[in-house]
Design an enzyme around this catalytic site. Sequence first.
Site, PDB file in Angstrom:
ATOM      1  N   ASP A  48       0.843  -1.209   0.000  1.00 18.03           N
ATOM      2  CA  ASP A  48       0.000   0.000   0.000  1.00 18.03           C
ATOM      3  C   ASP A  48       0.876   1.255   0.000  1.00 18.03           C
ATOM      4  O   ASP A  48       1.690   1.437   0.894  1.00 18.03           O
ATOM      5  CB  ASP A  48      -0.895  -0.031   1.249  1.00 18.03           C
ATOM      6  CG  ASP A  48      -2.015   0.986   1.187  1.00 18.03           C
ATOM      7  OD1 ASP A  48      -2.017   1.823   0.258  1.00 18.03           O
ATOM      8  OD2 ASP A  48      -2.891   0.945   2.072  1.00 18.03           O
ATOM      9  N   HIS A 105      -9.896  -0.752  -7.366  1.00 21.01           N
ATOM     10  CA  HIS A 105      -9.677   0.367  -6.456  1.00 21.01           C
ATOM     11  C   HIS A 105      -8.671   1.374  -7.019  1.00 21.01           C
ATOM     12  O   HIS A 105      -8.900   2.577  -7.014  1.00 21.01           O
ATOM     13  CB  HIS A 105      -9.189  -0.162  -5.103  1.00 21.01           C
ATOM     14  CG  HIS A 105      -8.747   0.910  -4.167  1.00 21.01           C
ATOM     15  ND1 HIS A 105      -9.610   1.856  -3.663  1.00 21.01           N
ATOM     16  CD2 HIS A 105      -7.518   1.224  -3.659  1.00 21.01           C
ATOM     17  CE1 HIS A 105      -8.950   2.687  -2.882  1.00 21.01           C
ATOM     18  NE2 HIS A 105      -7.671   2.332  -2.870  1.00 21.01           N
TER      19      HIS A 105
HETATM   20  C1  HEM Z   1      -9.521   0.387   3.313  1.00 24.24           C
HETATM   21  C2  HEM Z   1      -8.879   1.418   2.904  1.00 24.24           C
HETATM   22  C3  HEM Z   1      -7.886   1.382   1.786  1.00 24.24           C
HETATM   23  C4  HEM Z   1      -6.979   0.414   1.470  1.00 24.24           C
HETATM   24  C5  HEM Z   1      -6.712  -0.903   2.190  1.00 24.24           C
HETATM   25  C6  HEM Z   1      -6.279   0.868   0.289  1.00 24.24           C
HETATM   26  C7  HEM Z   1      -5.300   0.143  -0.372  1.00 24.24           C
HETATM   27  C8  HEM Z   1      -4.711   0.516  -1.565  1.00 24.24           C
HETATM   28  C9  HEM Z   1      -3.793  -0.288  -2.317  1.00 24.24           C
HETATM   29  C10 HEM Z   1      -3.301  -1.665  -1.911  1.00 24.24           C
HETATM   30  C11 HEM Z   1      -3.443   0.405  -3.421  1.00 24.24           C
HETATM   31  C12 HEM Z   1      -2.521  -0.051  -4.562  1.00 24.24           C
HETATM   32  C13 HEM Z   1      -1.082   0.282  -4.326  1.00 24.24           C
HETATM   33  C14 HEM Z   1      -0.773   1.733  -4.225  1.00 24.24           C
HETATM   34  O1  HEM Z   1      -0.631   2.437  -5.221  1.00 24.24           O
HETATM   35  O2  HEM Z   1      -0.723   2.223  -3.092  1.00 24.24           O
HETATM   36  C15 HEM Z   1      -4.119   1.677  -3.350  1.00 24.24           C
HETATM   37  C16 HEM Z   1      -4.003   2.688  -4.274  1.00 24.24           C
HETATM   38  C17 HEM Z   1      -4.546   3.925  -4.115  1.00 24.24           C
HETATM   39  N1  HEM Z   1      -5.473   4.301  -3.178  1.00 24.24           N
HETATM   40 FE1  HEM Z   1      -6.175   3.172  -1.687  1.00 24.24          FE
HETATM   41  N2  HEM Z   1      -6.770   2.085  -0.075  1.00 24.24           N
HETATM   42  C18 HEM Z   1      -7.753   2.436   0.816  1.00 24.24           C
HETATM   43  C19 HEM Z   1      -8.521   3.586   0.790  1.00 24.24           C
HETATM   44  C20 HEM Z   1      -8.306   4.634  -0.054  1.00 24.24           C
HETATM   45  C21 HEM Z   1      -9.037   5.869  -0.028  1.00 24.24           C
HETATM   46  C22 HEM Z   1     -10.187   6.192   0.936  1.00 24.24           C
HETATM   47  C23 HEM Z   1      -8.495   6.661  -1.008  1.00 24.24           C
HETATM   48  C24 HEM Z   1      -8.857   8.063  -1.417  1.00 24.24           C
HETATM   49  C25 HEM Z   1      -9.877   8.760  -0.981  1.00 24.24           C
HETATM   50  C26 HEM Z   1      -7.436   5.912  -1.645  1.00 24.24           C
HETATM   51  C27 HEM Z   1      -6.633   6.387  -2.638  1.00 24.24           C
HETATM   52  C28 HEM Z   1      -5.736   5.623  -3.348  1.00 24.24           C
HETATM   53  C29 HEM Z   1      -4.936   6.137  -4.451  1.00 24.24           C
HETATM   54  C30 HEM Z   1      -4.888   7.564  -4.957  1.00 24.24           C
HETATM   55  C31 HEM Z   1      -4.203   5.063  -4.956  1.00 24.24           C
HETATM   56  C32 HEM Z   1      -3.222   5.076  -6.115  1.00 24.24           C
HETATM   57  C33 HEM Z   1      -3.945   4.935  -7.421  1.00 24.24           C
HETATM   58  C34 HEM Z   1      -2.968   4.878  -8.579  1.00 24.24           C
HETATM   59  O3  HEM Z   1      -2.643   5.964  -9.078  1.00 24.24           O
HETATM   60  O4  HEM Z   1      -2.525   3.781  -8.949  1.00 24.24           O
HETATM   61  N3  HEM Z   1      -7.357   4.697  -1.048  1.00 24.24           N
HETATM   62  N4  HEM Z   1      -4.898   1.702  -2.220  1.00 24.24           N
END
Ligand code: HEM
Length: 382
Positions: free
Chosen positions: A219, A294
């Site tokens: 993450d 996601h």
């Molecule tokens: C349960 C809560 C969440 C979990 C477990 C989670 C997990 C992850 C994971 C595993 C990734 C893919 C790897 C990475 O690029 O970091 C990711 C990407 C991302 N997440 Fe989350 N996330 C959560 C909530 C959120 C929320 C609430 C937001 C925004 C309001 C968010 C925004 C993003 C963004 C901007 C990316 C990168 C997208 C990209 O450009 O590839 N995440 N998240």
Amino acid sequence: MNSVRTYTYKIAGASRLSPRWPLPAGHALITNRGLIQIALSPNIPKYTICYPFVRRPSLARNMSARVHARVPIEPQSVDAPLTNSANFLVVTIADASEAVATVREVLADIDNLAKNVSIRDLDASFACTVGIGSDAWDRVMTGLPRPSELHPFRAVRGQKHTAVSTPGDLLFHIRANRRDLCFEFERQLLGALGDAVKVVDDTEGFRYFDVRDLLGFVDGTANPVGQDVEVATLVTAQEDAAVVGGSYVVVQKYVHNMDGWNALSTEQQEAVIGRKKLDNVELKDPAEGKQQPHKSLATIVDDNGDVHEILRDNMPFGNPSKGEFGTYFIGYSKELWVIERMLHRMFIGHPPGLHDKLLDWSKPLTGVTFFAPSADLLKKLR
Ligand code: HEM
């Protein structure tokens, strides 16, 4: 993304020129708030004074001498590195006017409080970022400018899941590679605040293996790095000249249904996230109109094709003996609308109805918006 960067400096006795955006590379602009903005292309060093100045070269000649005496606006440590430990401390401020006075005093002196602790291990990357909520802003920052986008967290109600809005006047995002430093800072901080505040949530986050969340995925991969961190997180005069160097912060505390999640196959989990679980490789996006993962729902591209990034410092938290497994989401951005659009796409879906499947196993218990002013603005409370 546009490769021209804009830097903003405080200078003494600035004159007035009307802003004209976007500022071309190699041009500078004096604003009426005592700030100078310099737009630089990558081949112009950061501190070069650039010519010609917009509109009035004669003024530029006068100004150049003063620009030498510039003082960069100091942000808080929004860009602090990922650490092994963190506390996400959210408090409300008591009603009494003495409570506000105490809070102002503590916030004005927060850098000294941080030094008390950080000096005890300079390699531990200790940092504390303070965020101030919308209602609290007017009470605490009396007489100081208000961030133009700041408002309370707006709940997002999708067909199946809701991003709830919960109380919170102040956020302390406390980070260090040592748990004892986070603990000690929080002890001193809460001691100083006394009964001026009431703790509404204090979540203790920890680093889990190779930066994985408790769902097992790495993450934070797509976070901006290097100079892009500043570009994504710090307000420039282009967004809001009054609060340059500040950052919007959104937090949500999610708990996971681990039994449900673990009942999925690895391939099903990977389709939910949009990355491979073991080696973290990105999967190809499904066709437009189909269920998006996601990572794609959280990617914001504007009408010009520019991607708007945010900085996340999510942390796992939990307690196996209580069956608690969670992810504390924290996002920093110079534009609040970017995080709000991410939430909209996750909870309402894109297209609407096809919500982020991550939410079927992740429930937000909180949702609060803050603004982390520059360190300079905090010092004005003195
Ligand atoms: C349960 C809560 C969440 C979990 C477990 C989670 C997990 C992850 C994971 C595993 C990734 C893919 C790897 C990475 O690029 O970091 C990711 C990407 C991302 N997440 Fe989350 N996330 C959560 C909530 C959120 C929320 C609430 C937001 C925004 C309001 C968010 C925004 C993003 C963004 C901007 C990316 C990168 C997208 C990209 O450009 O590839 N995440 N998240």
